[in-house]
Design an enzyme around this catalytic site. Structure first.
Site, PDB file in Angstrom:
ATOM      1  N   LYS A  36       0.831  -1.211   0.000  1.00 15.98           N
ATOM      2  CA  LYS A  36       0.000   0.000   0.000  1.00 15.98           C
ATOM      3  C   LYS A  36       0.864   1.260   0.000  1.00 15.98           C
ATOM      4  CE  LYS A  36      -3.570  -2.748   2.052  1.00 15.98           C
ATOM      5  NZ  LYS A  36      -4.475  -3.107   3.162  1.00 15.98           N
ATOM      6  N   GLN A  67      -4.976  -2.036   9.275  1.00 19.07           N
ATOM      7  CA  GLN A  67      -4.710  -3.339   8.654  1.00 19.07           C
ATOM      8  C   GLN A  67      -5.288  -4.464   9.522  1.00 19.07           C
ATOM      9  OE1 GLN A  67      -3.225  -3.805   5.597  1.00 19.07           O
ATOM     10  NE2 GLN A  67      -3.789  -5.935   5.852  1.00 19.07           N
ATOM     11  N   ASP A  99     -11.543   1.810   3.363  1.00 25.29           N
ATOM     12  CA  ASP A  99     -11.727   0.354   3.267  1.00 25.29           C
ATOM     13  C   ASP A  99     -13.218  -0.007   3.164  1.00 25.29           C
ATOM     14  OD1 ASP A  99      -9.554  -1.292   2.996  1.00 25.29           O
ATOM     15  OD2 ASP A  99      -9.128  -1.450   5.135  1.00 25.29           O
TER      16      ASP A  99
HETATM   17  C1  BQF Z   1      -0.995 -10.269  -6.141  1.00 24.22           C
HETATM   18  C2  BQF Z   1      -5.585  -9.390   2.229  1.00 24.22           C
HETATM   19  C3  BQF Z   1      -6.559 -11.355   3.184  1.00 24.22           C
HETATM   20  C4  BQF Z   1      -6.686 -10.717   4.413  1.00 24.22           C
HETATM   21  C5  BQF Z   1      -6.276  -9.408   4.580  1.00 24.22           C
HETATM   22  C6  BQF Z   1      -1.050  -8.131  -4.863  1.00 24.22           C
HETATM   23  C7  BQF Z   1      -1.851  -8.053  -2.588  1.00 24.22           C
HETATM   24  C8  BQF Z   1      -2.011  -9.418  -2.628  1.00 24.22           C
HETATM   25  C9  BQF Z   1      -1.728 -10.139  -3.782  1.00 24.22           C
HETATM   26  C10 BQF Z   1      -2.178  -7.274  -1.383  1.00 24.22           C
HETATM   27  C11 BQF Z   1      -4.978  -8.648   1.125  1.00 24.22           C
HETATM   28  C12 BQF Z   1      -4.821  -9.251  -0.221  1.00 24.22           C
HETATM   29  C13 BQF Z   1      -4.515  -7.357   1.361  1.00 24.22           C
HETATM   30  C14 BQF Z   1      -1.239  -9.505  -4.894  1.00 24.22           C
HETATM   31  C15 BQF Z   1      -3.795  -6.557   0.319  1.00 24.22           C
HETATM   32  C16 BQF Z   1      -4.489  -8.228  -1.269  1.00 24.22           C
HETATM   33  O1  BQF Z   1      -0.145  -9.872  -6.958  1.00 24.22           O
HETATM   34  O2  BQF Z   1      -1.692 -11.260  -6.364  1.00 24.22           O
HETATM   35  C17 BQF Z   1      -1.356  -7.401  -3.716  1.00 24.22           C
HETATM   36  O3  BQF Z   1      -1.336  -6.548  -0.900  1.00 24.22           O
HETATM   37  N1  BQF Z   1      -3.438  -7.350  -0.811  1.00 24.22           N
HETATM   38  C18 BQF Z   1      -4.710  -6.786   2.652  1.00 24.22           C
HETATM   39  O4  BQF Z   1      -4.336  -5.640   2.902  1.00 24.22           O
HETATM   40  O5  BQF Z   1      -5.309  -7.474   3.621  1.00 24.22           O
HETATM   41  C19 BQF Z   1      -5.720  -8.762   3.475  1.00 24.22           C
HETATM   42  C20 BQF Z   1      -6.017 -10.692   2.106  1.00 24.22           C
END
Ligand code: BQF
Length: 290
Positions: free
Chosen positions: A53, A97, A120
């Site tokens: 992020k 987060q 969010d």
């Molecule tokens: C990619 C998330 C579950 C629980 C809390 C790029 C992200 C992930 C994958 C990423 C996720 C999942 C995020 C890829 C943020 C997505 O290239 O496939 C980016 O950073 N995510 C989160 O903040 O909290 C989560 C999944």
């Protein structure tokens, strides 16, 4: 049929170019979008997500702040920080987060974030707005899925959309957004009778259950659009989605990969919501439209 791949990274890159132009325009009229990301503890996956992020903000020239609290910080510590960010004019988006350490009441924290900075889309106010189809911050992951479908010129109106998974973060808001776009929506979960049969009725199938390769080819209609929201790490370190990709890709019309599918879109929509929030704070838009 060999499925067309919906490339989340490429769609993200395209959206980010548009957003860069928009940010330059806003800068010209004295608007500088800012995002605060709050991380409590150091869950390894969360650390990666927070880094993603921050990187995206940097790439787009969005002001970003990372606030790190120790894992044993109290609920009061976190509430005080959110109060401060709520009042901070440099900050248009506040993201806490998830998951939070167990001693902190997640609902209480999410409700403390100003709905106007809730990029969010997890505050009950924004969830309610989404439910009644009023402009609000839409949760980034399902919102990203809608943008992926639109960028791929996939019609949603009248289609049978089946969502596997009923989480507050993905499944439920996904249902509301697809309904808003005139899909006929079914939400399935672990207690659903004959899940494979329900899934076979899907023109658009969304996998958001958090179980590696759970959706197999026998659950997919020929030519269906298959969107994989899952991110699962296998014991050998390999990252896979909730869809048995290789077999399903032989049958689907469209499919999203993992990684490089829905994940990058989630990050892009966070930035998108932050920009909209900054516009709204400056009185440039009345509300945020999905
Ligand atoms: C990619 C998330 C579950 C629980 C809390 C790029 C992200 C992930 C994958 C990423 C996720 C999942 C995020 C890829 C943020 C997505 O290239 O496939 C980016 O950073 N995510 C989160 O903040 O909290 C989560 C999944």
């Amino acid at each position: 049929m060999a499925a067309k791949i919906i490339d989340g990274k490429a769609i993200s890159a395209k959206m980010k170019e548009e957003m860069k132009r928009e940010i330059a325009e806003l800068r010209g009229i004295g608007i500088f979008p800012g995002l605060a990301v709050v991380l409590v503890g150091e869950n390894p996956a969360s650390v990666v997500y927070v880094r993603n992020k921050g990187k995206a903000c940097h790439e787009l020239g969005v002001h970003s702040e990372e606030h790190r609290l120790l894992a044993n910080s109290s609920e009061e510590d976190l509430l005080r920080l959110i109060e401060r960010l709520n009042k901070d004019d440099k900050i248009n988006g506040i993201l806490v987060q998830l998951p939070l350490p167990r001693h902190i009441d997640e609902r209480k924290i999410l409700e403390a974030i100003s709905p106007d900075k809730d990029v969010d889309g997890f505050h009950p106010y924004n969830i309610g707005k989404l439910m009644i189809g009023e402009p609000a911050f839409a949760p980034c992951t399902p919102y990203g899925v809608i943008k992926m479908l639109e960028h791929s010129n996939i019609d949603i109106t009248g289609k049978n959309a089946v969502i596997v998974g009923r989480s507050n973060i993905v499944g439920k808001p996904m249902a509301m957004l697809l309904l808003q776009k005139n899909a006929t929506v079914t939400i399935c979960h672990s207690k659903t009778n004959d899940l494979p049969a329900v899934c076979r009725g899907a023109d658009i199938l969304i996998a958001a259950i958090g179980k590696p390769r759970f959706v197999t080819a026998d659950m997919v209609k020929d030519g269906a659009v298959v969107i994989d929201v899952g991110i699962n790490r296998l014991p050998d370190g390999k990252l896979v989605g909730d869809v048995d990709y290789d077999a399903v890709a032989q049958k689907a019309g469209y499919i999203t990969p993992v990684p490089g599918g829905v994940g990058p879109m989630t990050i892009t929509m966070l930035l998108y919501n932050t920009i909209q929030s900054a516009r709204r704070a400056a009185g440039k838009v009345k509300a945020v439209e999905v």
